[in-house]
Design a protein around this motif. Structure first.
Motif, PDB file in Angstrom:
ATOM      1  N   ILE B 520      12.765  -3.732 -20.895  1.00  0.00           N
ATOM      2  CA  ILE B 520      12.953  -4.269 -19.546  1.00  0.00           C
ATOM      3  C   ILE B 520      12.923  -3.096 -18.572  1.00  0.00           C
ATOM      4  O   ILE B 520      13.717  -2.162 -18.680  1.00  0.00           O
ATOM      5  CB  ILE B 520      14.281  -5.039 -19.465  1.00  0.00           C
ATOM      6  N   ASN B 521      11.985  -3.147 -17.655  1.00  0.00           N
ATOM      7  CA  ASN B 521      11.749  -2.007 -16.751  1.00  0.00           C
ATOM      8  C   ASN B 521      12.888  -1.745 -15.791  1.00  0.00           C
ATOM      9  O   ASN B 521      13.137  -0.628 -15.404  1.00  0.00           O
ATOM     10  CB  ASN B 521      10.550  -2.272 -15.849  1.00  0.00           C
ATOM     11  N   ASN B 570      10.294  -2.316  -2.542  1.00  0.00           N
ATOM     12  CA  ASN B 570      10.772  -2.366  -3.912  1.00  0.00           C
ATOM     13  C   ASN B 570      10.145  -1.275  -4.748  1.00  0.00           C
ATOM     14  O   ASN B 570       9.103  -0.728  -4.403  1.00  0.00           O
ATOM     15  CB  ASN B 570      10.500  -3.746  -4.539  1.00  0.00           C
ATOM     16  N   THR B 572       8.667  -0.020  -8.481  1.00  0.00           N
ATOM     17  CA  THR B 572       7.990  -0.583  -9.645  1.00  0.00           C
ATOM     18  C   THR B 572       8.960  -0.712 -10.806  1.00  0.00           C
ATOM     19  O   THR B 572       8.990  -1.708 -11.505  1.00  0.00           O
ATOM     20  CB  THR B 572       6.834   0.338 -10.057  1.00  0.00           C
ATOM     21  N   ALA B 573       9.755   0.313 -11.017  1.00  0.00           N
ATOM     22  CA  ALA B 573      10.677   0.307 -12.145  1.00  0.00           C
ATOM     23  C   ALA B 573      11.749   1.362 -11.916  1.00  0.00           C
ATOM     24  O   ALA B 573      11.572   2.278 -11.124  1.00  0.00           O
ATOM     25  CB  ALA B 573       9.933   0.606 -13.436  1.00  0.00           C
ATOM     26  N   VAL B 586      10.189   4.674 -10.790  1.00  0.00           N
ATOM     27  CA  VAL B 586       8.936   5.109 -11.384  1.00  0.00           C
ATOM     28  C   VAL B 586       7.833   4.570 -10.491  1.00  0.00           C
ATOM     29  O   VAL B 586       7.915   3.432 -10.035  1.00  0.00           O
ATOM     30  CB  VAL B 586       8.798   4.514 -12.811  1.00  0.00           C
ATOM     31  N   GLY B 587       6.818   5.343 -10.219  1.00  0.00           N
ATOM     32  CA  GLY B 587       5.683   4.859  -9.426  1.00  0.00           C
ATOM     33  C   GLY B 587       5.968   4.891  -7.936  1.00  0.00           C
ATOM     34  O   GLY B 587       7.015   5.352  -7.489  1.00  0.00           O
ATOM     35  N   ASN B 588       5.003   4.392  -7.181  1.00  0.00           N
ATOM     36  CA  ASN B 588       5.114   4.409  -5.728  1.00  0.00           C
ATOM     37  C   ASN B 588       6.037   3.307  -5.235  1.00  0.00           C
ATOM     38  O   ASN B 588       6.242   2.312  -5.906  1.00  0.00           O
ATOM     39  CB  ASN B 588       3.742   4.203  -5.084  1.00  0.00           C
ATOM     40  N   GLN B 590       6.679   0.103  -3.079  1.00  0.00           N
ATOM     41  CA  GLN B 590       5.883  -0.971  -2.492  1.00  0.00           C
ATOM     42  C   GLN B 590       6.639  -1.443  -1.267  1.00  0.00           C
ATOM     43  O   GLN B 590       7.859  -1.548  -1.310  1.00  0.00           O
ATOM     44  CB  GLN B 590       5.754  -2.146  -3.462  1.00  0.00           C
TER      45      GLN B 590
END
Lengths: 540, 1096
Positions: B520-521, B570, B572-573, B586-588, B590
């Motif tokens: 689960i991220n 939000n 990503t994780a 983690v990630g950009n 949004q």
């Protein structure tokens, strides 16, 4: 106090009389642009085409053409297992493509209007590419009336064969425009927004040539009149292509700069392998390769097999059979190899047309004498097609670059090894007449045969193309199967199809058309997924 | 604002002291002679002077009078006046008898807060006062209205701690636009969100203006009728009221679930051994038996009491073994008993010139889902002052804060309710609370390989919501002469919201993830949204009488402005578990944001001419200029006219008749324009006001920007270049009658409303390049009857009163046209098995869905099915390829009932409602059949059965009744989408229900008892229950038919089971799409409570 009210009254009257218009002029959208130029729309349009082709069309076709089956991990995929389609099944294939086409229409219009003629030409080519996807699944579709927004909310349906002929006209026009504008020094050129060729218009001409070839070949089995038309156009194509740079020289792929972040990964990876967070995707274990497709790699000793799928002790663990009662669990059976031929990586580009596919089509055109060159030339294309397919499956995503010393890198020796292992196998070797494999087993039926079967040249071309597009461009295999009947693959065990091959021949129009374009749809007539064939599907 | 507040408080304090400085203090209570209840708003005057007071909410007053005063004159509207000698008394309890002739003088708060006598009004209205509204201690004002007013439909769309309610009057007029009634608080246009933030105890009364006629003056938003909410004013006696309410909330209804079969997923399970052949097999990875200890599906063998494994073996070789039996109470026991408290205090005071009301209330609600908590604090200050004999100033303000901490229920897999009812009846679910320490409750060891332990779901998925509401107005009235006054009112509604949704990260142990469990991220999303509405009314009141003719003229201007925005971001994780911050990701990032603005101004006039107080003609006209339409269309005018005739006063023979007290005939016609531009649901409280809808726009392409490369896509809605307002033409005729000294009251109204030129967001051929087309077209007709009957069968001199009342509304609505070439308009997501439509010639909305193909005798056709080897699999019903109409989803008939018995201070009251004439689609049924948890899937004992009322095709092409051809009875049929779960007709039931919504027993301590204490003026005790009893037809085994996923903020889950992703559906947000409920909605509940209030 009286004064206060006088002021109030005066204010309101004044406000109404003079300030009303400016008070009400607050309806300018501060959130979104109302206009966009061709260059600001193009990249998005190309990316969406890649999404549609990769994760709407490709998975649908992979089921239809026997490359993929449901695993035991889920219940579901009823339509895929039974071919019992409804108008709610596969709607995205229709709806998303039209949505995408509208944006291309804008690119074309804006490009022409704003001195961006090459943008317009690219859009023209991509419109044909997308409309062909629609015709090949739905037959008659809205075409001349389509994409007019509120000016025509109930577009009439055009005949599929007429649309097909218009594709050639449109592509010729696009090529002519690009050529005419190539010398222009005043035009605004295409730059990084072209996430396919980076603004290289010569490559767009090559792509248009290859697309013409695909279109003509697909309708080549039609009636006499159509065959005459195809023959004329093919001859013209061979000449004009030679004069305009030929056919595609590499895989045509979309690469916007995929990276590990939400909505920014390679769409196929994102749907079937891992989320941007790095955890398994929901559908990772839902589907499995069919036992049939795994047998093709096994029995041909095809090194692309272990390159695409995970192996254990040099063998595939297990595939599944579509419609079987108890398929293996998705995690316990054979699945795509991470970093391999299909799961190349989260940042791998998405193919729109593989070089191998194009070469096999050229080979077929020559074999059937649509192109000159005869069998020898056809063989050259066939052999090159296999090499190109190896090169594609041995290429990794950018984040997983392989060096020359890497055993996963492409080398010509790997192709040679494959050919040498199949010298008598007519499905691999151009000159071998029968399916005499090393193990004495016909891969297509995976049962030992006492008498090897004769393989036609066309069958081997289509068979090799089937392997070349496996899981990445399965749409082409499905179209080829319906056109040629090759290769013979097993239908779902739960098929309700009444056809002899127990397969469907098309999709049903989506519910949105049934409810909002009913009178035009009625003109097309009743549609059955088992009997209403696409016009170029004439073999059985 | 702060300064103003302070000033007012200071002012009030001074004035009160002044009041005490006079000579002689009197106090007392005015009561209704029949019921013994206090009479609020009664006037107590020293006879022959202007010295006086009016009574407060419980009927008490206090007054300082000159020592020379001898008599008090007491009056109250609807009661016979009385004169009371003062003598030496200083406290009084005075009972007034109701005046049978004065019904027409009941005051109704109409448009703009202008008070009118009922006799003047030519259209249907209803007033619900505080007592009826809060008898069952609702926390949401609208719930207190349910069933009490004919033509008003209050639909509670979901359960839970913060439920959504939909308020409509006289059906649905607009196909894709707004149909909910306008909410007006203290004369100021507000928003429906505010209803959830009001303290019900602050409300003095709610006037329901039922139709467009009544509301023509409020402008376009009032096409749908209006709720005019008036909050309490101060009285002349300083009064402090404390109230406390405690209530319990209990699960009332779970779907019917089977309790015979355990875990398993095999199709044609008879081919397999019942249990694994090796009893020590702890892996069962080959899926070789009927029983499968880690399944979520419940198509396993029948319970036999033997010892069986549950779940797979853990890494440490521990495995659960327990008797293979049903544990039918476990799922019900999962839910807590909710507990809710309301604590409030209010102060009311003032004198004849100034009044003040101050209140505070805290509501604390622990829901039935563990850890769900709702809190609301509301503050109110209402003050008014006659500064001079001509100038009056009023100020009302309320501030409320709502805090919610709940399970997020964002999608099916993370929904608590789904995970509970998807747990097999064999699982002792309540044992798995401690998932952090208990190895079998932890996700790594939980038995279910596919779905979560619901206790884990609760802890891992949280939403935290904070909303602030500030609603207030300033009111200035100036009386220029005795016939001319002007009034100015400036009101504001300010709502802000911040919302965090978070899911924690959970990584499975390698031992488990090797089996294919997905980690689960986690994520965190933050939403900030706000909404500001300003409303300004300036109007002139002219009242003049010329002989027998009275005239009342209002001329005015209304100006509105709205501003709104939201920002949503939000990740990503999550990177590190347990920390819910956007930077821990983690990630950009949004993110999206939107802001909206609209302005509107209007001029209006309203004239009432009365003749001899028995004939009234009324006409109004209004012109709106709105910013959201194009310049050439932004101005629109609309008129209304009505007539009221009091025939009992006009006809001399009736005037003195004893059997009839009062009789009125009325008729009205109105035409109201509305710029009802489609607006999809916005995140949070943001509202688009329909702004910027005219031009198609470009939106950022999905995934873009990729680095420096950004790109746009055309939006999916095509807009007609010439959008105009839609118009509703409404006619109504009615009568109001009162007989036998008010023992019998009756009112009836017939109405017909046609809404034309609708602003429709029509779904169009996608081949056009667009999905929707926003255009003017279509007509919807609503016609119906509203009846109200109130009886007082028993009313004795001793004070015993028995009242009974009923109301009825029949509403027939019909779509007359939609758009050229468009005869159907889908208003919910078309991806589902059942879809809501507007269809020409049909009621609106209607449900369409797939069904079984039937022969000419309406028997379901079953077809033989064979496997690849040619062996017979069984006979399966044939699913249609298309969809058919399965029924309308709004009730045609609604009945409301209420009754009360009162004797002295004791009142027993009950309120009930019955709705019928519609259907509901329970998408939960699909899910339950898929998992095999439903009673329906076990109705044939999982054995092959003869499909009821079926037939088989014969060789000669005819169909013969099926008597022996068996349909398989396991998952191969019940969990199968092709034959069962996607066949919508299987899950459609009648929407009928009868609900005993409120029962309350209240007791007010006798004043005589309290007067000895000297300072306690009143003590009230109230025992109550809500939703005490609900009856639904037998076929509805699923849930409360009022529930609907659309408009309730609940997102539709993806299609049934883990079906192919190409079938997945997204949320339906069009709020008119009522009639489909889903598994994200917590089950219905009932409430029991007690409250105590004391007045000092």
């Amino acid at each position: 106090m009286k004064n206060l009210f006088k002021i109030l009254v005066a204010c309101s009257v004044t406000a109404l009389a003079t300030g009303c218009d400016s008070f009400l002029d607050v309806n300018q959208n501060p959130n979104n642009p109302l206009t966009a130029t061709a260059d600001a729309i193009l990249a998005q349009s190309l990316k969406v085409t890649a999404d549609n082709y990769s994760i709407d069309y490709n998975p649908y076709a992979a089921f239809a053409v026997g490359e993929v089956a449901k695993s035991g991990t889920v219940n579901g995929y009823q339509e895929e297992r039974t071919y019992n389609y409804s108008s709610q099944y596969g709607q995205a294939l229709f709806n998303n493509v039209y949505d995408n086409l509208y944006d291309y229409g804008l690119v074309e219009k804006q490009g022409k209007a704003n001195n961006q003629p090459d943008h317009a030409s690219i859009a023209k080519i991509m419109k044909v590419y997308n409309f062909q996807l629609l015709v090949d699944e739905y037959g008659d579709i809205p075409y001349t009336d389509a994409l007019q927004g509120g000016n025509n909310i109930t577009p009439k349906y055009d005949k599929a064969d007429v649309i097909y002929k218009d594709f050639i006209v449109k592509l010729d026009a696009a090529i002519a425009e690009i050529t005419a504008n190539s010398a222009s020094t005043t035009k605004r050129t295409v730059g990084g927004e072209d996430i396919v060729f980076g603004g290289n218009m010569a490559n767009w001409i090559r792509f248009a040539n290859s697309l013409k070839l695909r279109i003509l070949m697909r309708q080549s089995s039609g009636d006499a009149a159509l065959r005459t038309y195809v023959r004329t156009e093919m001859a013209r194509l061979q000449t004009s292509a030679a004069a305009s740079g030929g056919f595609i020289t590499a895989d045509v792929q979309v690469q916007p700069g995929y990276l590990q972040s939400e909505a920014q990964q390679n769409p196929f990876w994102n749907r079937y392998r891992a989320s941007a967070a790095g955890t398994s995707s929901i559908e990772r274990y839902y589907t499995l390769p069919t036992r049939y497709i795994l047998a093709q790699y096994n029995l041909n000793h095809d090194p692309r097999g272990p390159r695409i799928y995970r192996t254990s002790g040099g063998r595939f663990v297990s595939g599944a059979t579509l419609g079987e009662n108890l398929p293996p669990l998705g995690n316990a059976a054979t699945r795509f190899l991470d970093g391999g031929g299909v799961f190349k990586g989260l940042d791998a580009p998405v193919p729109l047309m593989l070089k191998a596919d194009d070469l096999f089509t050229q080979s077929e055109a020559k074999l059937l004498n649509f192109f000159t060159g005869g069998e020898p030339a056809a063989k050259t294309d066939f052999v090159n097609g296999i090499t190109a397919s190896f090169a594609y499956f041995y290429t990794t995503g950018p984040s997983r670059r392989s060096g020359a010393s890497d055993s996963s890198a492409f080398t010509a020796a790997k192709v040679t090894k494959y050919t040498n292992a199949n010298l008598t196998n007519g499905l691999v070797n151009w000159d071998a007449p029968t399916t005499t494999t090393r193990d004495g087993i016909d891969p297509l039926f995976a049962t030992p045969l006492t008498a090897p079967r004769t393989v036609s040249k066309q069958e081997k071309i289509i068979y090799q193309k089937y392997l070349a597009v496996n899981a990445v461009a399965s749409t082409e295999a499905w179209d080829d199967y319906r056109r040629t009947g090759f290769p013979k693959f097993p239908a779902s065990l739960q098929s309700i199809s009444t056809r002899t091959d127990r397969l469907p021949v098309r999709l049903l129009y989506p519910i949105t058309e049934v409810t909002s374009n009913a009178s035009n749809l009625a003109q097309v007539g009743a549609i059955s997924q088992f009997t209403s064939k696409i016009f170029w599907d004439v073999l059985d | 604002m702060k300064h103003f507040f302070f000033m007012v408080v200071m002012l009030m304090t001074c004035l009160l002291q002044q009041a005490y400085a006079q000579n002689r203090a009197l106090s007392g209570r005015i009561t209704d002679r029949a019921s013994g209840q206090g009479l609020p708003g009664a006037t107590v005057l020293v006879k022959g002077t202007t010295i006086g007071a009016s009574t407060n909410a419980d009927g008490s007053f206090s007054l300082s009078v000159p020592t020379t005063a001898t008599t008090l004159s007491i009056s109250s509207i609807g009661y016979t006046g009385l004169e009371q000698p003062i003598g030496d008394n200083s406290t009084f309890t005075i009972a007034l008898a109701s005046d049978v002739k004065q019904l027409g003088e009941v005051v109704v708060t109409g448009a703009l807060g202008v008070q009118r006598q009922a006799r003047e009004i030519g259209y249907a209205t209803a007033t619900v006062d505080t007592k009826d509204l809060t008898q069952a201690r609702v926390t949401n004002v609208t719930n207190g209205l349910a069933g009490k007013v004919s033509g008003l439909q209050i639909q509670t769309l979901s359960a839970g701690i913060n439920p959504s309610v939909r308020v409509t009057l006289r059906g649905n007029r607009s196909l894709t636009g707004e149909n909910q009634a306008l909410v007006v608080v203290d004369g100021v246009l507000s928003t429906s969100e505010v209803l959830t933030a009001l303290n019900p105890d602050d409300i003095d009364n709610i006037t329901v203006l039922k139709g467009a006629n009544a509301a023509a003056l409020y402008g376009s938003q009032a096409t749908n009728g209006a709720l005019i909410i008036t909050t309490k004013r101060g009285g002349t006696t300083p009064t402090v009221t404390f109230s406390h309410t405690s209530q319990l909330e209990q699960l009332s209804f779970l779907p019917k679930l089977q309790s015979e079969f355990g875990l398993g997923a095999q199709d044609y399970k008879d081919q397999y051994p019942v249990f694994p052949t090796d009893p020590d097999d702890v892996t069962n990875a080959d899926y070789s038996a009927q029983y499968n200890p880690y399944e979520n599906q419940q198509f396993g063998p029948r319970f036999d009491g033997s010892q069986r494994h549950l779940g797979l073996e853990l890494e440490n070789h521990h495995i659960q073994t327990m008797p293979y039996i049903a544990r039918p109470n476990e799922r019900r026991d999962f839910f807590n008993t909710g507990y809710q408290t309301q604590n409030g205090v209010s102060f009311s005071g003032g004198n004849d010139k100034s009044k003040i009301f101050v209140s505070y209330q805290n509501t604390h609600n622990k829901g039935i889902i563990p850890r769900d908590v709702f809190q609301r604090n509301t503050f109110r200050l209402n003050a008014s002052q006659e500064l001079t004999s001509k100038l009056t100033v009023g100020f009302n303000a309320s501030y409320s804060q709502k805090l919610v901490d709940a399970t997020s229920n964002l999608d099916r897999d993370n929904s608590v309710y789904w995970n509970v009812i998807n747990t097999s009846v064999q699982v002792p679910i309540t044992q798995y609370k401690d998932w952090r320490n208990d190895e079998f409750a932890n996700p790594n060891g939980y038995y279910n390989e596919y779905y979560s332990n619901p206790y884990f779901t609760i802890d891992n998925n949280r939403t935290k919501l904070r909303e602030n509401y500030l609603v207030g107005n300033i009111d200035l009235g100036y009386k220029l002469t005795d016939w001319l006054s002007v009034q100015y009112r400036l009101g504001a509604t300010v709502v802000s919201q911040s919302n965090q949704n978070a899911q924690d990260k959970f990584l499975f142990d390698p031992y488990v993830s090797a089996r294919g469990r997905r980690d689960i991220n986690g994520f965190v999303s933050e939403l900030a949204s706000d909404l500001t509405r300003l409303n300004s009314d300036f109007f002139v009141n002219i009242n003049k009488t010329y002989g027998d003719f009275s005239t009342k003229l209002i001329l005015g201007n209304n100006t509105q402005s709205g501003n709104s925005r939201y920002v949503a971001t939000n990740s990503t994780a999550l990177s590190v578990p347990g920390l819910f911050n956007l930077e821990n990701r983690v990630g950009n990032l949004q993110g999206t944001q939107q802001s909206y603005q609209y302005h509107q101004t209007s001029l209006f006039g309203d004239l009432t001419v009365g003749y001899k107080e028995y004939l009234f003609l009324h006409a109004s006209g209004r012109n709106d200029w709105t910013s959201i339409l194009a310049k050439q269309n932004r101005s629109f005018f609309y008129p209304s006219a009505d007539v009221s005739f009091i025939f009992t006063d006009a006809i001399p023979a009736l005037k003195d008749a004893s059997y009839i007290d009062y009789g009125k005939l009325r008729a009205g016609i109105a035409r109201v324009g509305q710029a009802n531009l489609f607006s999809t649901a916005r995140p949070g409280v943001a509202n688009s006001f329909g702004a910027y809808s005219l031009d198609p726009f470009f939106q950022l392409g999905s995934g873009f920007p990729f680095g420096s490369l950004t790109s746009f896509s055309q939006s999916n809605t095509y807009v007609s270049p010439d959008l105009k307002p839609e118009f509703t033409r409404s006619i109504e005729v009615g009568t109001e009658l009162s007989f036998l000294k008010r023992r019998v009251g009756f009112a009836a109204t017939y109405y017909k409303q046609n809404t034309t030129n609708q602003t429709i967001n029509a779904g169009i051929s996608r081949a056009s390049g667009f999905g929707q087309f926003l255009l003017n077209a279509g007509e919807v007709e609503n016609s119906g009857v509203e009846l109200d009957l109130n009886l007082t069968p028993i009313q004795t001199e001793s004070g015993f009163t028995f009242k009974i009342g009923a109301n009825y509304n029949y509403n027939q609505n019909k779509v007359l046209s939609i758009a050229p070439d468009v005869n159907e308009l889908a208003i919910s997501n078309t991806g589902g098995n059942a879809v809501l439509y507007a269809i020409v010639g049909q009621p609106f909305p209607v449900l369409k869905g797939s069904y079984y193909v039937r022969d000419d005798q309406n028997r379901v056709i079953v077809d033989e099915s064979r496997d690849a080897a040619g062996d017979l699999l069984g006979y399966f019903p044939r699913k249609s390829a298309d969809q058919k109409i399965l029924g309308n989803t709004l009730p045609k008939d609604k009945y409301g009932f209420n009754t009360s018995f009162s004797y002295k201070g004791i009142t027993l009251a009950a309120q009930a409602e019955y709705r019928t004439g519609y259907v509901v689609y329970h998408s939960i049924g699909e899910n339950l059949d898929f998992t095999g948890g439903s009673q329906r899937s076990a109705q044939y004992g999982r054995e092959p059965f003869v499909f009821p009322n079926s037939s088989v095709l014969q060789a000669n092409g005819s169909y013969a009744a099926n008597t022996d051809k068996l349909t398989p009875g396991g998952s191969e049929f019940w969990a199968n989408a092709a034959y069962n779960t996607t066949v919508a007709e299987n899950y459609v039931t009648k929407g009928d229900f009868f609900k005993l919504r409120e029962v309350s027993l209240s007791y007010n301590l006798p004043a005589s008892l309290l007067s000895s204490t000297g300072f306690i003026k009143g003590v009230g005790l109230n025992l109550y229950a809500r939703n005490l009893y609900t009856w639904v037809p037998k076929e509805n085994v699923y849930t409360d038919p009022e529930f609907s996923s659309a408009g309730s903020g609940v997102i539709n889950p993806t299609a049934a089971g883990n079906s192919s992703a190409s079938n997945s559906s997204s949320g339906a947000n069009s709020s008119n799409a009522i009639g489909i409920n889903n598994i994200l909605q917590t089950p219905p509940t009932r409430f029991y409570g007690a409250s105590l209030s004391a007045t000092f």
